[in-house]
Write a protein that holds these residues in place. Structure first.
Motif, PDB file in Angstrom:
ATOM      1  N   TYR A 198      61.070  38.979  47.217  1.00  0.00           N
ATOM      2  CA  TYR A 198      59.922  39.144  48.099  1.00  0.00           C
ATOM      3  C   TYR A 198      58.657  39.072  47.261  1.00  0.00           C
ATOM      4  CZ  TYR A 198      63.212  40.721  51.641  1.00  0.00           C
ATOM      5  OH  TYR A 198      64.244  40.791  52.532  1.00  0.00           O
ATOM      6  N   LEU A 199      57.696  38.297  47.726  1.00  0.00           N
ATOM      7  CA  LEU A 199      56.405  38.182  47.057  1.00  0.00           C
ATOM      8  C   LEU A 199      55.419  39.123  47.734  1.00  0.00           C
ATOM      9  CD1 LEU A 199      54.365  36.760  45.150  1.00  0.00           C
ATOM     10  CD2 LEU A 199      54.043  35.053  46.967  1.00  0.00           C
ATOM     11  N   GLU A 200      54.732  39.937  46.936  1.00  0.00           N
ATOM     12  CA  GLU A 200      53.705  40.827  47.464  1.00  0.00           C
ATOM     13  C   GLU A 200      52.453  40.698  46.616  1.00  0.00           C
ATOM     14  OE1 GLU A 200      55.183  44.842  47.540  1.00  0.00           O
ATOM     15  OE2 GLU A 200      56.615  44.414  49.124  1.00  0.00           O
ATOM     16  N   VAL A 201      51.309  40.707  47.268  1.00  0.00           N
ATOM     17  CA  VAL A 201      50.016  40.710  46.584  1.00  0.00           C
ATOM     18  C   VAL A 201      49.240  41.890  47.140  1.00  0.00           C
ATOM     19  CG1 VAL A 201      47.863  39.463  46.168  1.00  0.00           C
ATOM     20  CG2 VAL A 201      50.030  38.199  46.313  1.00  0.00           C
ATOM     21  N   SER A 202      48.736  42.738  46.254  1.00  0.00           N
ATOM     22  CA  SER A 202      47.989  43.897  46.745  1.00  0.00           C
ATOM     23  C   SER A 202      46.928  44.336  45.752  1.00  0.00           C
ATOM     24  CB  SER A 202      48.934  45.056  47.063  1.00  0.00           C
ATOM     25  OG  SER A 202      49.505  45.573  45.890  1.00  0.00           O
ATOM     26  N   SER A 203      46.144  45.281  46.192  1.00  0.00           N
ATOM     27  CA  SER A 203      45.114  45.903  45.367  1.00  0.00           C
ATOM     28  C   SER A 203      45.773  46.932  44.457  1.00  0.00           C
ATOM     29  CB  SER A 203      44.108  46.603  46.281  1.00  0.00           C
ATOM     30  OG  SER A 203      43.379  47.565  45.576  1.00  0.00           O
ATOM     31  N   PRO A 204      45.224  47.131  43.262  1.00  0.00           N
ATOM     32  CA  PRO A 204      45.783  48.163  42.396  1.00  0.00           C
ATOM     33  C   PRO A 204      45.463  49.581  42.869  1.00  0.00           C
ATOM     34  CG  PRO A 204      43.881  47.156  41.355  1.00  0.00           C
ATOM     35  CD  PRO A 204      44.133  46.402  42.624  1.00  0.00           C
ATOM     36  N   GLY A 205      44.603  49.704  43.870  1.00  0.00           N
ATOM     37  CA  GLY A 205      44.293  51.013  44.439  1.00  0.00           C
ATOM     38  C   GLY A 205      43.155  51.729  43.739  1.00  0.00           C
ATOM     39  N   ASP A 257      42.263  42.354  41.697  1.00  0.00           N
ATOM     40  CA  ASP A 257      41.031  43.078  41.971  1.00  0.00           C
ATOM     41  C   ASP A 257      39.892  42.074  41.910  1.00  0.00           C
ATOM     42  OD1 ASP A 257      39.461  45.221  42.650  1.00  0.00           O
ATOM     43  OD2 ASP A 257      39.822  46.351  40.822  1.00  0.00           O
ATOM     44  N   GLY A 258      38.768  42.458  42.462  1.00  0.00           N
ATOM     45  CA  GLY A 258      37.584  41.611  42.449  1.00  0.00           C
ATOM     46  C   GLY A 258      36.357  42.472  42.260  1.00  0.00           C
ATOM     47  N   PRO A 259      35.220  41.829  42.037  1.00  0.00           N
ATOM     48  CA  PRO A 259      33.990  42.590  41.799  1.00  0.00           C
ATOM     49  C   PRO A 259      33.665  43.551  42.937  1.00  0.00           C
ATOM     50  CG  PRO A 259      33.590  40.202  41.638  1.00  0.00           C
ATOM     51  CD  PRO A 259      35.025  40.394  42.015  1.00  0.00           C
ATOM     52  N   ASN A 260      34.053  43.186  44.164  1.00  0.00           N
ATOM     53  CA  ASN A 260      33.809  44.052  45.325  1.00  0.00           C
ATOM     54  C   ASN A 260      35.107  44.610  45.893  1.00  0.00           C
ATOM     55  OD1 ASN A 260      30.985  43.447  45.272  1.00  0.00           O
ATOM     56  ND2 ASN A 260      31.499  41.450  46.147  1.00  0.00           N
ATOM     57  N   GLY A 261      36.142  44.692  45.044  1.00  0.00           N
ATOM     58  CA  GLY A 261      37.444  45.141  45.505  1.00  0.00           C
ATOM     59  C   GLY A 261      38.165  44.004  46.225  1.00  0.00           C
ATOM     60  N   VAL A 262      39.280  44.310  46.871  1.00  0.00           N
ATOM     61  CA  VAL A 262      40.018  43.317  47.650  1.00  0.00           C
ATOM     62  C   VAL A 262      40.431  43.937  48.981  1.00  0.00           C
ATOM     63  CG1 VAL A 262      40.912  42.004  45.689  1.00  0.00           C
ATOM     64  CG2 VAL A 262      42.231  43.892  46.553  1.00  0.00           C
ATOM     65  N   ASP A 263      40.533  43.089  49.993  1.00  0.00           N
ATOM     66  CA  ASP A 263      41.015  43.568  51.285  1.00  0.00           C
ATOM     67  C   ASP A 263      42.275  42.804  51.663  1.00  0.00           C
ATOM     68  OD1 ASP A 263      40.191  41.086  52.340  1.00  0.00           O
ATOM     69  OD2 ASP A 263      38.292  41.904  53.076  1.00  0.00           O
ATOM     70  N   ILE A 264      42.817  43.113  52.813  1.00  0.00           N
ATOM     71  CA  ILE A 264      44.085  42.531  53.243  1.00  0.00           C
ATOM     72  C   ILE A 264      43.984  41.008  53.395  1.00  0.00           C
ATOM     73  CG2 ILE A 264      43.723  42.902  55.720  1.00  0.00           C
ATOM     74  CD1 ILE A 264      47.026  43.714  54.182  1.00  0.00           C
ATOM     75  N   GLU A 265      42.826  40.520  53.848  1.00  0.00           N
ATOM     76  CA  GLU A 265      42.650  39.068  53.985  1.00  0.00           C
ATOM     77  C   GLU A 265      42.674  38.391  52.617  1.00  0.00           C
ATOM     78  OE1 GLU A 265      40.528  41.219  55.671  1.00  0.00           O
ATOM     79  OE2 GLU A 265      41.417  40.911  57.654  1.00  0.00           O
ATOM     80  N   ASP A 266      42.030  39.009  51.618  1.00  0.00           N
ATOM     81  CA  ASP A 266      42.044  38.466  50.257  1.00  0.00           C
ATOM     82  C   ASP A 266      43.482  38.367  49.745  1.00  0.00           C
ATOM     83  OD1 ASP A 266      39.203  38.443  50.182  1.00  0.00           O
ATOM     84  OD2 ASP A 266      39.162  40.481  49.360  1.00  0.00           O
ATOM     85  N   CYS A 267      44.240  39.430  49.946  1.00  0.00           N
ATOM     86  CA  CYS A 267      45.635  39.454  49.487  1.00  0.00           C
ATOM     87  C   CYS A 267      46.448  38.361  50.177  1.00  0.00           C
ATOM     88  CB  CYS A 267      46.264  40.828  49.732  1.00  0.00           C
ATOM     89  SG  CYS A 267      45.553  42.129  48.706  1.00  0.00           S
ATOM     90  N   GLY A 268      46.207  38.164  51.458  1.00  0.00           N
ATOM     91  CA  GLY A 268      46.911  37.132  52.209  1.00  0.00           C
ATOM     92  C   GLY A 268      46.603  35.734  51.697  1.00  0.00           C
TER      93      GLY A 268
END
Length: 156
Positions: free
Chosen positions: A75-82, A43-54
């Motif tokens: 498999y490695l996955e990076v995502s937002s906690p929602g 997560d980040g101060p302004n949330g995260v988007d798909i580019e950030d995760c990539g």
């Protein structure tokens, strides 16, 4: 076994994620079907988007290949906690003051084990949550040591 892999993966990932101005929220290492998945939730101060995760995934992939904490394919996955992000630490809870939360406890407090409302205070020992029961405002005092799970909630 999977706990030590999670801990090692978190140790490897934390400095990379922090350097990229994100926060490591959680790590999962689990088998689904025949495949293993290593998931990082950021997560980040302004949330995260798909580019950030990539971008984070690319950095983590290189470092994990170098350190090789997992002996086998995964498999490695990076995502937002929602939107209903889990609140796992005191720091998470402190940062969530003013937000709508859902908290469950290990044992009943005044006959209840689930509390939903606006987190108005956390002094390190007690969460103060303002909610409603049948349109009546109520204030819950939930001891932190009795919290089983806490997460952000969507208010309807």
């Amino acid at each position: 076994m999977s706990n030590s892999i999670k801990e090692k993966a978190a140790q490897i990932a934390e400095p990379i994620i922090t350097d990229m101005d994100f926060e490591l929220v959680d790590v999962e290492y689990k088998k689904e079907g025949k495949s293993w998945f290593l998931r990082f939730f950021i997560d980040g101060p302004n949330g995260v988007d798909i580019e950030d995760c990539g971008r984070v995934s690319e950095q983590l992939s290189d470092k994990l290949d170098e350190e090789d904490p997992i002996k086998g394919a995964y498999y490695l996955e990076v995502s937002s906690p929602g939107a209903e992000r889990p609140l796992k630490t005191e720091k998470d809870i402190q940062r969530s003051i003013g937000k709508f939360v859902y908290v469950t406890t290990y044992e009943p407090i005044d006959g209840e084990k689930a509390f939903e409302g606006k987190l108005v205070n956390f002094d390190g020992a007690t969460l103060t949550i303002e909610g409603k029961v049948k349109q009546k405002a109520v204030t819950y005092q939930v001891p932190y040591e009795k919290v089983a799970k806490a997460r952000l909630a969507i208010q309807f």
